[in-house]
Design a protein around this motif. Structure first.
Motif, mmCIF file in Angstrom:
data_model
loop_
_atom_site.group_PDB
_atom_site.id
_atom_site.type_symbol
_atom_site.label_atom_id
_atom_site.label_comp_id
_atom_site.label_asym_id
_atom_site.label_seq_id
_atom_site.Cartn_x
_atom_site.Cartn_y
_atom_site.Cartn_z
ATOM 1 N N GLU A 1 -39.542 56.153 1.487
ATOM 2 C CA GLU A 1 -39.512 54.980 2.359
ATOM 3 C C GLU A 1 -39.048 53.730 1.616
ATOM 4 O O GLU A 1 -38.216 52.973 2.108
ATOM 5 N N GLN A 2 -39.595 53.482 0.438
ATOM 6 C CA GLN A 2 -39.250 52.292 -0.353
ATOM 7 C C GLN A 2 -39.180 52.675 -1.834
ATOM 8 O O GLN A 2 -39.886 53.580 -2.285
ATOM 9 N N VAL A 3 -38.319 51.962 -2.559
ATOM 10 C CA VAL A 3 -38.148 52.231 -3.997
ATOM 11 C C VAL A 3 -37.999 50.913 -4.739
ATOM 12 O O VAL A 3 -37.286 50.018 -4.290
ATOM 13 N N ALA A 4 -38.676 50.811 -5.871
ATOM 14 C CA ALA A 4 -38.454 49.695 -6.805
ATOM 15 C C ALA A 4 -38.101 50.303 -8.158
ATOM 16 O O ALA A 4 -38.936 50.959 -8.790
ATOM 17 N N VAL A 5 -36.854 50.119 -8.568
ATOM 18 C CA VAL A 5 -36.396 50.662 -9.847
ATOM 19 C C VAL A 5 -36.798 49.719 -10.971
ATOM 20 O O VAL A 5 -36.634 48.497 -10.872
ATOM 21 N N ILE A 6 -37.329 50.294 -12.057
ATOM 22 C CA ILE A 6 -37.858 49.539 -13.197
ATOM 23 C C ILE A 6 -37.075 49.921 -14.450
ATOM 24 O O ILE A 6 -36.561 51.034 -14.544
ATOM 25 N N GLY A 7 -37.009 49.007 -15.423
ATOM 26 C CA GLY A 7 -36.352 49.390 -16.678
ATOM 27 C C GLY A 7 -35.895 48.252 -17.553
ATOM 28 O O GLY A 7 -35.287 48.479 -18.608
ATOM 29 N N ASP A 8 -36.153 46.993 -17.134
ATOM 30 C CA ASP A 8 -35.697 45.863 -17.942
ATOM 31 C C ASP A 8 -36.337 45.884 -19.330
ATOM 32 O O ASP A 8 -37.561 45.885 -19.461
ATOM 33 N N LYS A 9 -35.490 45.942 -20.349
ATOM 34 C CA LYS A 9 -35.914 45.958 -21.754
ATOM 35 C C LYS A 9 -36.779 47.187 -22.087
ATOM 36 O O LYS A 9 -37.561 47.182 -23.028
ATOM 37 N N ARG A 10 -36.622 48.231 -21.298
ATOM 38 C CA ARG A 10 -37.369 49.475 -21.521
ATOM 39 C C ARG A 10 -36.425 50.547 -22.078
ATOM 40 O O ARG A 10 -35.205 50.430 -22.000
ATOM 41 N N LYS A 11 -37.031 51.642 -22.560
ATOM 42 C CA LYS A 11 -36.244 52.715 -23.169
ATOM 43 C C LYS A 11 -35.443 53.495 -22.133
ATOM 44 O O LYS A 11 -34.379 54.035 -22.447
ATOM 45 N N TYR A 12 -35.962 53.585 -20.939
ATOM 46 C CA TYR A 12 -35.303 54.352 -19.883
ATOM 47 C C TYR A 12 -35.722 53.803 -18.525
ATOM 48 O O TYR A 12 -36.596 52.931 -18.421
ATOM 49 N N VAL A 13 -35.098 54.342 -17.472
ATOM 50 C CA VAL A 13 -35.313 53.847 -16.118
ATOM 51 C C VAL A 13 -36.435 54.637 -15.440
ATOM 52 O O VAL A 13 -36.507 55.866 -15.554
ATOM 53 N N THR A 14 -37.308 53.917 -14.746
ATOM 54 C CA THR A 14 -38.375 54.533 -13.960
ATOM 55 C C THR A 14 -38.347 53.941 -12.551
ATOM 56 O O THR A 14 -37.524 53.068 -12.257
ATOM 57 N N ALA A 15 -39.247 54.410 -11.719
ATOM 58 C CA ALA A 15 -39.288 53.873 -10.351
ATOM 59 C C ALA A 15 -40.687 53.961 -9.778
ATOM 60 O O ALA A 15 -41.430 54.903 -10.062
ATOM 61 N N ILE A 16 -41.021 52.960 -8.987
ATOM 62 C CA ILE A 16 -42.214 53.024 -8.140
ATOM 63 C C ILE A 16 -41.710 53.380 -6.749
ATOM 64 O O ILE A 16 -40.829 52.703 -6.211
ATOM 65 N N ILE A 17 -42.243 54.450 -6.203
ATOM 66 C CA ILE A 17 -41.753 54.975 -4.929
ATOM 67 C C ILE A 17 -42.861 54.981 -3.888
ATOM 68 O O ILE A 17 -43.985 55.421 -4.150
ATOM 69 N N ILE A 18 -42.524 54.464 -2.719
ATOM 70 C CA ILE A 18 -43.407 54.564 -1.557
ATOM 71 C C ILE A 18 -42.879 55.726 -0.725
ATOM 72 O O ILE A 18 -41.775 55.652 -0.177
ATOM 73 N N PRO A 19 -43.609 56.838 -0.643
ATOM 74 C CA PRO A 19 -43.108 57.967 0.145
ATOM 75 C C PRO A 19 -43.196 57.681 1.644
ATOM 76 O O PRO A 19 -43.943 56.802 2.080
ATOM 77 N N ALA A 20 -42.403 58.420 2.411
ATOM 78 C CA ALA A 20 -42.518 58.366 3.872
ATOM 79 C C ALA A 20 -43.735 59.215 4.232
ATOM 80 O O ALA A 20 -43.676 60.443 4.220
ATOM 81 N N TYR A 21 -44.835 58.564 4.515
ATOM 82 C CA TYR A 21 -46.123 59.257 4.595
ATOM 83 C C TYR A 21 -46.163 60.348 5.664
ATOM 84 O O TYR A 21 -46.679 61.439 5.424
ATOM 85 N N GLU A 22 -45.620 60.063 6.844
ATOM 86 C CA GLU A 22 -45.669 61.064 7.914
ATOM 87 C C GLU A 22 -44.853 62.298 7.558
ATOM 88 O O GLU A 22 -45.263 63.435 7.826
#
Length: 601
Positions: free
Chosen positions: A493-514
């Motif tokens: 449903e929603q994604v926030a990509v993370i990785g500023d000044k980090r070793k690699y890219v990660t993400a916080i994900i909001i799944p489509a609950y239904e």
């Protein structure tokens, strides 16, 4: 010169009279049409009421409401008086409402319902400029420190009883209007820092409406538009003004949660929207396709192959398809695509402007293959919405189209898209330093978006410069591209990509609950709460595999290496999303710092 907005109601009423201008559905009721004559009467009465209340030329009023006809009536009553209406998102926090009212020094504030009224009552003591609250809904008035409150019906009655002298005064104001007058101030929702008010003079709209008519040649007064996005958003505001100016009937949707039902009831031929709407349409269709087998699955596959060839290889570039391809397309359109469009409610579809965020090229291609004319565009509050959009013939998927007539675009430092033209704002209200920063020394507006112009003149967006970040390995990452790609998936449903000044890219994900619950049911996964479901190993493995497939075409350093699922969505109320549903990255980085750090252990 007559201002388009100042003259719009009178000129179109003279042209259309008893023809429908808009329709609206009260909660639990049916859609009720309103004629141009009736709209003009309401606007005239509201204009006189503003004059009676002592609102002077160039003063500001605030409109804090969800979509409803009264919003447009208030807008055009203000234009008749050379008064500046300022729209505030109906979901705004008390702090945001207080800031805008005080920054613009609004004298009158129109509120939509009891929720908005209560919000205003909380902060009214800190807003010395406000002399009157007008409520669109009949609400129980509370103590607001002696400031007067009236219902909109009382406000209209006040204007209806206006003297001839009052009417003459309003007419004189209307006649004094000039293109240099401020039409409105659009406060950006602000992914960082406090909102900034983009000052749009009438000259911006005088230019924008004819420019859109020149580009959107497929539209006519026979169309019907569904007003879906908030009228406080420049995209919907400018689009609805354009529709009224063109004589296009407008159906005003009050509750965005009811949009799917409203579409099926109105059956619009056009409607502006944000990509998330079409992402949900796409994932719903894909889910149906997954459940198909045998002849049905083959039929849909052939239909899509035929639709793609006919609509993208021929119609898109203005070529006539071979007779056999045209016949095959008509066959599949009748049996596959038309039923699909009917289920959505857009079988009368003419064109659907879409902007505000990236929309995956895969989805755009799919929709066009199905005969759904998505017109991708690009613009900002500061440019009176559209800078560029798909032309009717020759559009290129993966771009945001070509610039509209009369607007110039060039590429500046750091590949920033710069804009100059009659639709560009005057500056930011009460913010001379921010205004100076927003323009180059030779007067081009800095959009903050990076991209390039290809050999055919199409604009390609690459990233939002402020969103761009660099990993600790020195690699630049454009998070919106990843977020848009993952948005294609029915379980995300929603994604926030993370990785500023980090070793690699990660993400916080909001799944489509239904969708996730349905998956758990099919796989016989037992769980007692959403927290337990998102921690399930099979669920995480399934999502990891889907994410890996979605990001196959990204470079290794761009790909998401780890992700965290959350049991609750990002919301505007929590400050995690702007009023236009953009992610507030600083808020998310701060609020979920612990979860983010855990992905880098």
């Amino acid at each position: 010169m007559t201002n388009v907005l100042t003259d719009l109601i009178s000129s179109r009423t003279s042209l259309y009279g008893d023809r429908e201008a808009y329709r609206y559905k009260q909660q639990g009721g049916s859609w009720q049409p309103t004629s141009w004559n009736s709209l003009k009467s309401s606007v005239d009465n509201a204009a006189c009421a503003l004059e009676i209340l002592g609102i002077e030329e160039f003063e500001t009023i605030a409109i804090f409401s969800a979509n409803r006809p009264e919003v447009l009536i208030s807008d055009f009553a203000a234009y008749a008086n050379r008064v500046v209406p300022i729209s505030i998102y109906s979901t705004s926090s008390p702090e945001q409402v207080e800031y805008i009212i005080n920054d613009a020094k609004c004298r009158v504030i129109f509120v939509g319902n009891a929720d908005q009224y209560r919000t205003v009552c909380k902060i009214i003591g800190k807003c010395p400029s406000v002399k009157m609250i007008v409520t669109y809904d009949d609400v129980e008035f509370s103590d607001n420190e002696g400031r007067k409150t009236m219902s909109f019906s009382g406000f209209i009655s006040l204007g209806a009883e206006a003297s001839e002298e009052c009417k003459a005064s309003v007419e004189a104001r209307t006649n004094r209007a000039t293109p240099d007058d401020i039409a409105t101030i659009i406060y950006t929702s602000g992914t960082t820092g406090e909102p900034k008010g983009a000052v749009l003079p009438h000259s911006c709209f005088n230019a924008a409406l004819p420019i859109h008519k020149d580009r959107l040649t497929m539209l006519s007064e026979d169309d019907t538009s569904l007003c879906f996005l908030p009228l406080s958003h420049i995209f919907e505001k400018a689009w609805t003004y354009f529709c009224l100016w063109m004589g296009i009937k407008v159906a005003i949707n009050n509750d965005p949660h009811q949009i799917q039902q409203s579409i099926k009831e109105v059956r619009p031929s056009c409607m502006c929207s944000v990509p998330r709407f079409w992402e949900k349409v796409y994932t719903a269709v894909q889910e149906k396709l997954t459940d198909m087998h045998g002849f049905k699955k083959w039929m849909v596959a052939m239909a899509l192959k035929t639709g793609r060839r006919r609509n993208l290889e021929y119609a898109r570039v203005g070529r006539k398809a071979p007779w056999w391809l045209e016949m095959a397309y008509r066959f599949f359109d009748k049996r596959v695509f038309l039923p699909l469009r009917k289920v959505i409610g857009i079988e009368n579809g003419n064109m659907f402007p879409t902007a505000g965020a990236p929309l995956s090229a895969t989805i755009v291609e799919f929709l066009h293959s199905c005969g759904i004319n998505i017109v991708i565009g690009y613009g900002l509050s500061e440019t009176t919405a559209t800078v560029s959009c798909f032309p009717e013939i020759g559009y290129k998927i993966g771009t945001v189209g070509t610039t509209l007539p009369g607007i110039d675009v060039r590429i500046g430092e750091d590949n920033e898209i710069l804009v100059k033209g009659p639709t560009v704002m005057r500056g930011y209200y009460n913010k001379p330093e921010a205004t100076a920063e927003a323009f180059t020394p030779d007067g081009w507006f800095r959009t903050g978006d990076a991209g390039y112009i290809d050999e055919n003149g199409d604009i390609v967006l690459t990233e939002r410069i402020k969103d761009l970040f660099k990993t600790s390995n020195g690699k630049y990452i454009a998070p919106q591209a990843l977020e848009s790609r993952l948005g294609e998936d029915k379980y995300i449903e929603q994604v926030a990509v993370i990785g500023d000044k980090r070793k690699y890219v990660t993400a916080i994900i909001i799944p489509a609950y239904e969708a996730l619950k349905e998956y758990a049911r099919k796989k016989h996964i037992q769980y007692r709460s959403m927290e337990e479901l998102i921690k399930n190993a099979d669920v995480r493995k399934m999502l990891q595999e889907r994410i890996d497939r979605l990001q196959e075409n990204f470079a290794g350093f761009e790909q998401i290496k780890k992700f965290t699922l959350l049991p609750q969505a990002f919301t505007m109320e929590a400050g995690e999303l702007t009023n236009t549903l953009k992610i507030r990255r600083p808020v998310i980085n701060n609020r979920y710092a612990r979860e983010i750090e855990a992905m880098y252990v």
